[in-house]
Scaffold this active site. Structure first.
Site, PDB file in Angstrom:
ATOM      1  N   LYS A   1       0.872  -1.175   0.000  1.00 57.85           N
ATOM      2  CA  LYS A   1       0.000   0.000   0.000  1.00 57.85           C
ATOM      3  C   LYS A   1       0.909   1.225   0.000  1.00 57.85           C
ATOM      4  O   LYS A   1       1.422   1.646   1.031  1.00 57.85           O
ATOM      5  CB  LYS A   1      -0.911   0.003   1.236  1.00 57.85           C
ATOM      6  CG  LYS A   1      -1.894   1.133   1.244  1.00 57.85           C
ATOM      7  CD  LYS A   1      -2.824   1.060   2.436  1.00 57.85           C
ATOM      8  CE  LYS A   1      -3.880   2.143   2.368  1.00 57.85           C
ATOM      9  NZ  LYS A   1      -3.333   3.464   2.104  1.00 57.85           N
TER      10      LYS A   1
HETATM   11  N1  LIG Z   1      -1.788  -1.349  -4.161  1.00 55.86           N
HETATM   12  C1  LIG Z   1      -2.728  -0.446  -3.931  1.00 55.86           C
HETATM   13  N2  LIG Z   1      -4.025  -0.696  -4.257  1.00 55.86           N
HETATM   14  C2  LIG Z   1      -4.996   0.176  -4.023  1.00 55.86           C
HETATM   15  N3  LIG Z   1      -4.808   1.382  -3.430  1.00 55.86           N
HETATM   16  C3  LIG Z   1      -3.548   1.694  -3.075  1.00 55.86           C
HETATM   17  C4  LIG Z   1      -2.465   0.806  -3.322  1.00 55.86           C
HETATM   18  N4  LIG Z   1      -1.354   1.391  -2.858  1.00 55.86           N
HETATM   19  C5  LIG Z   1      -1.701   2.573  -2.366  1.00 55.86           C
HETATM   20  N5  LIG Z   1      -3.037   2.781  -2.470  1.00 55.86           N
HETATM   21  C6  LIG Z   1      -3.735   3.983  -1.974  1.00 55.86           C
HETATM   22  O1  LIG Z   1      -4.448   3.657  -0.788  1.00 55.86           O
HETATM   23  C7  LIG Z   1      -5.653   4.409  -0.750  1.00 55.86           C
HETATM   24  C8  LIG Z   1      -6.685   3.780   0.160  1.00 55.86           C
HETATM   25  O2  LIG Z   1      -6.280   3.803   1.462  1.00 55.86           O
HETATM   26  P1  LIG Z   1      -6.364   5.006   2.546  1.00 55.86           P
HETATM   27  O3  LIG Z   1      -7.344   4.638   3.582  1.00 55.86           O
HETATM   28  O4  LIG Z   1      -5.019   5.301   3.051  1.00 55.86           O
HETATM   29  O5  LIG Z   1      -6.769   6.215   1.687  1.00 55.86           O
HETATM   30  P2  LIG Z   1      -7.948   7.182   1.884  1.00 55.86           P
HETATM   31  O6  LIG Z   1      -7.955   8.000   0.670  1.00 55.86           O
HETATM   32  O7  LIG Z   1      -7.871   7.871   3.202  1.00 55.86           O
HETATM   33  O8  LIG Z   1      -9.147   6.233   1.988  1.00 55.86           O
HETATM   34  P3  LIG Z   1     -10.159   5.876   0.915  1.00 55.86           P
HETATM   35  O9  LIG Z   1      -9.471   6.044  -0.396  1.00 55.86           O
HETATM   36  O10 LIG Z   1     -10.450   4.459   1.198  1.00 55.86           O
HETATM   37  O11 LIG Z   1     -11.259   6.835   1.176  1.00 55.86           O
HETATM   38  C9  LIG Z   1      -6.055   4.411  -2.201  1.00 55.86           C
HETATM   39  O12 LIG Z   1      -6.928   5.465  -2.466  1.00 55.86           O
HETATM   40  C10 LIG Z   1      -4.733   4.542  -2.941  1.00 55.86           C
HETATM   41  O13 LIG Z   1      -4.439   5.894  -3.131  1.00 55.86           O
END
Ligand SMILES: Nc1ncnc2c1ncn2[C@@H]1O[C@H](COP(=O)(O)OP(=O)(O)OP(=O)(O)O)[C@@H](O)[C@H]1O
Length: 814
Positions: free
Chosen positions: A448
């Protein structure tokens, strides 16, 4: 209302010596009116055949003119009305802004004859109370909306349940009001503003759209944009850019109010819309300006948004003034709220999509149509928006094909971003293993990455568009990504068009080591030149949603990933596939090792993605039966995408909160805002519910930035609580919601004070302890802030974690 006449160009009422309206001895007026009526451009495309009417008119003599005119007009009206009921005629009735037809009892009016009526003419014409039928013995045959017709708007209750709302009945009363007047929309706004009931808001919007479908279809799109507080989809980057200075200058010009009086009104009302209303309400004009139409207002806003260059501020101010001059009463209030993009009538996206679905379904199947039909329609429209988030195209699609075929008439389209699929949070690895399915479930674990999510579109001509998670177009920000893709080292020859998703991460150009999110945020935002790039990036691709003309949304992740890997070639430190392993719940050691390596590589944890859809499975520990899809579901948070973050074992997840108010700081911070009041946002109502005060984690730069943005005297702050805020605390100033802050905290607690998520867990609200500012979420708009439901979910998750963990948590924070 007294009749007034005009001398046809000057706008000055023409009067005889007695002061009464002049009536000519001869009566060519009616005849000319008839000629005018029948040569009216707006009738040229009419589905009503004008010929028979015209012939009869030509055969009429001077004496019978008036009666003939009445008769023909009545017949024509009846025919028009019938057609209008069938949704076919809409341009027949005069447009009060462009083609108002009026005759002034023989007074020369050559401009009117050529349809080039000046604004002043129209002003006067519209105040003529000649009615739909002119009173005898006047020779006026006016097709002008009357005060009475405008007045009938006030009697419409849009918020009643759809079966009780008869659009035909209202159409009859409003038939001369084309283009649909802005007053109609502001009447809707006042009604939905007055309620917190989501049902009533949906009813209001639904019934309003039903009426527009009969009255003036061309106004639906404008009305939808205006109701949703926007002027275009996010990816077009259309912004009004009406700052406080433009607005106050315009208000001063239009109302003649002094700066101190304006300020004291602002102190009194706290809402710029209310201020404008009050400032304008006492303004009297000799001649009433022409009425505003919904489309006219929207089009002017577009002109304001596209105004660029050195003179743009003056032009914007002029256009704002133009609208304010023409606005009356409530129109002024809502126009002004629209200028500052804070309409807050609860027409949030889900509400608007529901209303559109219902309006079109009721119109097609009648207001008593079955509930399941409505639900299906809502699902179709929501799905369509998630794949093609542009009301212009959705409404055009609905008008062309109706709801059922909407997916075909408004399909996923290259260079229009789709809403991103979202992952569900898990508290730790073991919860992830329970959620993902049974012991045989196969899934991918991916790093991630901590960067910026990017959706990349590429068409056969080689055009590339890069969109942010918030659907902003950011191609200009990443010319290096465009360059590497266009160099044909990455895109294989067989790959002709695609939509792919990945994370753009700062990397060391030489070693490929991942950089932090902070270093990525040091890059320029717009018009970045390759030569000037100091923070180099790599795109880690993790999904493919469209390939060579075919949507892959309904294809399982395993296949999408195969296609991704076979359609592109990695280029070291510039383009890579997300680091991943495949596993089942039995491979816990391998998953833990992978998780650790993700953290060592400066990632936030791992994403766990179901490879194949599961029809129905019973999870081992919960005995819950559920089915899981491994398809790409835009805009949905599904359990087939799980986030396991490094923080989960030690502390709670972060929240994305909206700052809605501030107090003056003490000591060193006395010039700044500290603490700041933060809120979650209810996506169903658009209401901001206060959750905590935050005063930790801000840098000096952030203090300065916040102070400048929410400075006293700007339109970003107000003394009075906005109607869409729920807060028991009264900050020094409330702030107009416009940004999202990521906030960490120790835990979620039940609160006797804060209203956030009240009623979800108990009749008490929720708050967070020890909130700490982490960063601004520029990639999220306020409508993507954490919801009360998400806060409640965090609370529940924390409760299930057990009391002993809590003690550890506090230690970690202190
Ligand atoms: N391998 C991956 N697959 C999907 N997303 C990823 C990956 N690596 C990084 N990400 C990021 O992780 C984000 C989702 O997790 P996170 O909760 O940190 O983000 P957020 O924007 O606060 O939450 P959300 O997008 O779920 O509302 C995705 O929007 C993307 O930008």
């Amino acid at each position: 209302m007294p009749k007034r006449t005009t001398d046809g160009g000057s706008g000055t009422p023409k009067r005889n010596r007695n002061g009464t309206a002049a009536t000519p001895a001869s009566s060519p007026g009616s005849k000319r009116t008839l000629d005018f009526f029948f040569t009216n451009r707006s009738l040229n495309n009419s589905p009503v055949d004008r010929k028979p009417y015209q012939e009869k008119a030509e055969n009429g003599n001077e004496i019978a003119d008036e009666e003939l005119a009445r008769k023909l007009q009545a017949q024509f009206d009846a025919e028009y009305h019938e057609l209008n009921q069938n949704n076919t005629a809409r341009q027949l009735v005069q447009d009060p802004e462009h083609t108002t037809i009026f005759d002034n009892t023989g007074v020369s009016n050559s401009e009117a004859d050529t349809l080039k009526i000046s604004e002043s003419d129209i002003s006067v014409a519209e105040t003529v109370d000649c009615g739909v039928r002119p009173p005898s013995p006047s020779k006026e045959v006016a097709l002008i909306p009357t005060a009475a017709i405008y007045g009938s708007i006030a009697t419409i209750d849009f918020t009643v349940s759809p079966p009780k709302f008869d659009p035909i009945e209202h159409l009859t009363a409003l038939k001369r009001l084309i283009p649909a007047p802005y007053l109609l929309l502001t009447h809707l706004f006042t009604q939905v503003d007055a309620t917190r009931s989501r049902i009533k808001i949906i009813n209001g919007l639904t019934n309003f759209i039903r009426l527009l479908m009969l009255l003036d279809k061309s106004a639906i799109t404008s009305a939808v944009w205006l109701s949703t507080n926007s002027i275009g989809p996010p990816y077009t980057a259309l912004e009004l850019g009406i700052g406080g200075s433009i607005l106050s200058k315009a208000l001063k010009t239009v109302s003649g109010i002094s700066a101190p009086a304006l300020k004291s009104l602002y102190d009194k009302y706290g809402d710029i819309g209310d201020v404008a209303f009050e400032a304008k309400v006492s303004v009297r004009t000799l001649v009433d300006p022409p009425r505003l139409s919904i489309k006219g207002v929207y089009d002017t806003l577009l002109q304001i948004a596209v105004a660029k260059g050195s003179k743009s501020q003056e032009l914007k101010q002029k256009l704002v003034e133009k609208l304010l001059i023409r606005g009356r009463g409530e129109e002024v209030r809502y126009l002004t709220r629209t200028f500052v993009q804070h309409l807050r009538i609860g027409a949030v996206r889900t509400t608007m999509l529901t209303a559109l679905a219902r309006a079109f379904t009721f119109t097609e199947y009648g207001p008593d149509c079955a509930q399941d039909k409505l639900q299906k329609a809502e699902e179709i429209v929501r799905q369509c928006y998630a794949r093609h988030p542009n009301y212009n195209d959705i409404i055009a699609g609905l008008l062309v094909s109706g709801v059922e075929k909407l997916a075909e008439s408004c399909p996923m389209t290259l260079h229009i971003p789709i809403l991103p699929m979202l992952g569900s949070i898990t508290k730790d690895m073991s919860e992830m293993l329970v959620k993902i399915g049974n012991e045989h479930t196969e899934f991918a674990c991916e790093f991630k990455y901590d960067g910026q999510r990017a959706q990349i579109h590429y068409d056969e001509s080689g055009k590339i568009s890069i969109f942010s998670r918030h659907l902003d177009l950011m191609t200009d920000k990443y010319p290096d990504i465009v360059d590497v893709l266009q160099s044909h080292r990455v895109i294989l020859d067989s790959t002709r068009s695609f939509i792919l998703e990945g994370e753009i991460v700062a990397v060391n150009e030489v070693t490929g080591a991942l950089g932090s999110f902070q270093s990525l945020s040091n890059r320029g935002r717009k018009d970045v030149q390759i030569a000037s790039i100091s923070v180099t990036v790599c795109l880690f691709a993790f999904d493919l949603m469209y390939l060579n003309g075919e949507s892959l949304l309904d294809v399982p992740f395993r296949t999408r990933r195969e296609l991704l890997r076979s359609s592109f070639a990695p280029v070291p430190h510039k383009f890579a596939f997300a680091e991943s392993i495949d596993a089942t719940p039995l491979d816990q050691d391998a998953i833990s090792t992978f998780f650790r390596s993700s953290i060592e590589s400066k990632c936030e944890g791992i994403m766990v993605k179901l490879l194949d859809s599961i029809a129905a499975t019973t999870t081992a520990s919960t005995r819950r039966t559920k089915s899981l899809l491994s398809t790409y579901t835009p805009d949905l948070r599904r359990e087939s995408w799980l986030k396991v973050k490094k923080d989960y074992d030690s502390a709670a997840d972060s929240l994305d909160l909206v700052p809605i108010g501030g107090w003056y700081g003490n000591g060193r911070k006395s010039n700044f805002w500290s603490p700041v009041l933060l809120a979650v946002r209810d996506p169903d109502t658009g209401v901001f519910q206060a959750v905590c005060k935050c005063m930790t984690g801000f840098t000096d730069a952030m203090y300065k930035e916040t102070k400048a943005k929410y400075d006293e005297g700007t339109i970003n702050v107000t003394r009075l609580k906005p109607a869409d805020f729920e807060t028991p605390l009264t900050p020094e100033y409330y702030w107009v919601p416009q940004e999202v802050w990521e906030i960490k905290f120790a835990d979620v607690t039940l609160s006797p004070l804060y209203p956030a998520a009240q009623g979800i867990i108990s009749d008490r609200g929720l708050s967070i302890r020890f909130p700490r500012f982490i960063r601004k979420r520029d990639d999220k708009g306020v409508d993507e802030a954490s919801s009360p439901a998400f806060l409640a979910e965090l609370y529940q998750r924390q409760q299930s974690r057990g009391a002993e963990d809590q003690d550890d948590l506090y230690e970690q924070f202190y």
